[in-house]
Motif scaffolding. Structure first.
Motif, mmCIF file in Angstrom:
data_model
loop_
_atom_site.group_PDB
_atom_site.id
_atom_site.type_symbol
_atom_site.label_atom_id
_atom_site.label_comp_id
_atom_site.label_asym_id
_atom_site.label_seq_id
_atom_site.Cartn_x
_atom_site.Cartn_y
_atom_site.Cartn_z
ATOM 1 N N VAL A 41 0.839 -1.278 0.013
ATOM 2 C CA VAL A 41 -0.017 -0.133 0.095
ATOM 3 C C VAL A 41 0.884 1.231 0.033
ATOM 4 O O VAL A 41 0.703 2.294 -0.756
ATOM 5 C CB VAL A 41 -0.919 -0.168 1.249
ATOM 6 N N LEU B 125 -0.657 -3.659 -8.367
ATOM 7 C CA LEU B 125 -2.067 -4.211 -8.052
ATOM 8 C C LEU B 125 -2.144 -5.895 -8.405
ATOM 9 O O LEU B 125 -2.675 -6.570 -7.541
ATOM 10 C CB LEU B 125 -3.127 -3.505 -8.906
ATOM 11 N N MET C 267 -0.311 -7.154 -5.173
ATOM 12 C CA MET C 267 -1.233 -7.314 -4.095
ATOM 13 C C MET C 267 -2.426 -8.344 -4.349
ATOM 14 O O MET C 267 -2.745 -8.602 -3.168
ATOM 15 C CB MET C 267 -1.719 -5.635 -3.992
ATOM 16 N N CYS D 63 -10.151 -7.531 1.214
ATOM 17 C CA CYS D 63 -9.877 -7.457 -0.159
ATOM 18 C C CYS D 63 -10.591 -6.369 -0.641
ATOM 19 O O CYS D 63 -10.182 -6.107 -1.794
ATOM 20 C CB CYS D 63 -10.123 -8.870 -0.704
ATOM 21 N N HIS E 116 -8.927 -3.121 -2.361
ATOM 22 C CA HIS E 116 -8.120 -3.378 -3.281
ATOM 23 C C HIS E 116 -8.906 -3.924 -4.388
ATOM 24 O O HIS E 116 -8.616 -3.293 -5.469
ATOM 25 C CB HIS E 116 -7.070 -4.707 -2.865
#
Length: 280
Positions: free
Chosen positions: A63, A115, A118, A241, A244
């Motif tokens: 992040v 992304l 992640m 989640c 995100h």
């Protein structure tokens, strides 16, 4: 017609927001407020994660990296856009235009890769919770983040080189808020089918492949969450989640429309709107 090289065009004119007239000042104030708010909020997130030892986990480290990337990403386009709102000339040099295009796309590609990293982190945390601490170590997290940045900055090089070789011998007015590949290609006075094909191929590789990987990860995550017996457990697992996934859908939704298409022309008004949303 004889070919011209780009030296005949030393600069471009960024038309940005046409016909804003007397509302230019209000538009400038609105964009400046959005820009400052975005920068302050993103910087605050970055500093809090870096200064709080309790947040030095792989998830929050990703992040913080994305937050720093957003600072750079926003700074690559918005300041020039704000300056053009107050300026009558609205010019940008040829080299400056290529640099802005390069950093806009390299940072955008890095964001796609981050992304994706992640999503993999969330997959391991939910689907492989016992092995997660052993696999997602700080060292691996750092290497993945560095790899995302490196791959992102390598991706647009071929596109920028190809654009730099195009002859721009006619109109120098870019019908956009900032320099980008589609409006630049529309100004070239030669066939740009090779550039369009290369842009499409690179964008498909960066955007669709990473998006597919993210969706596969979330498919497995959703399957694992649904196997949790209690509603409270399912809610707690998926709540980690949801932010995100929301960012993924917003980011990929706009860039897929803007860049994954095999055509030289583009929807100007809609692209302007999406560009402001995506870059601010």
């Amino acid at each position: 017609m004889e070919p011209h090289n780009h030296s005949s065009l030393a600069e471009f004119v960024l038309l940005g927001f046409p016909k804003v007239g007397h509302v230019r000042g209000w538009l400038f104030a609105l964009l400046l407020l959005a820009y400052v708010s975005t920068m302050c909020g993103t910087l605050l997130i970055f500093l809090v994660i870096r200064l709080d030892a309790a947040l030095h986990t792989p998830t929050y480290q990703f992040v913080s990296v994305v937050s720093f990337l957003e600072l750079c990403y926003t700074a690559s386009t918005i300041p020039k856009m704000l300056a053009n709102l107050l300026s009558e000339e609205k010019t940008i040099s040829f080299a400056g235009c290529l640099l802005q295009t390069y950093f806009f796309h390299s940072l955008g590609a890095s964001e796609c890769y981050l992304l994706t990293a992640m999503a993999y982190d969330r997959y391991l945390a939910i689907c492989r919770p016992l092995r997660y601490p052993a696999i997602m170590t700080p060292t691996l997290c750092g290497r993945m983040a560095a790899g995302c940045w490196a791959c992102g900055f390598l991706c647009p090089i071929s596109e920028v080189i190809l654009v730099s070789q195009l002859p721009f011998c006619g109109c120098n007015e870019i019908q956009h808020l900032f320099c980008d590949f589609p409006p630049l290609l529309s100004l070239a006075c030669t066939d740009t089918s090779t550039n369009v094909l290369v842009d499409f191929s690179v964008n498909v590789f960066i955007i669709l492949i990473t998006f597919l990987f993210i969706m596969v990860s979330y498919g497995r995550i959703i399957g694992a969450v649904l196997r949790i017996k209690t509603a409270a457990g399912r809610k707690k697992a998926f709540s980690t989640c949801a932010p995100h996934l929301t960012v993924v859908l917003l980011v990929f939704g706009s860039i897929i429309f803007m860049y994954v298409r095999l055509e030289k022309s583009y929807s100007l008004s809609l692209d302007r709107t999406l560009a402001v949303i995506h870059s601010d």
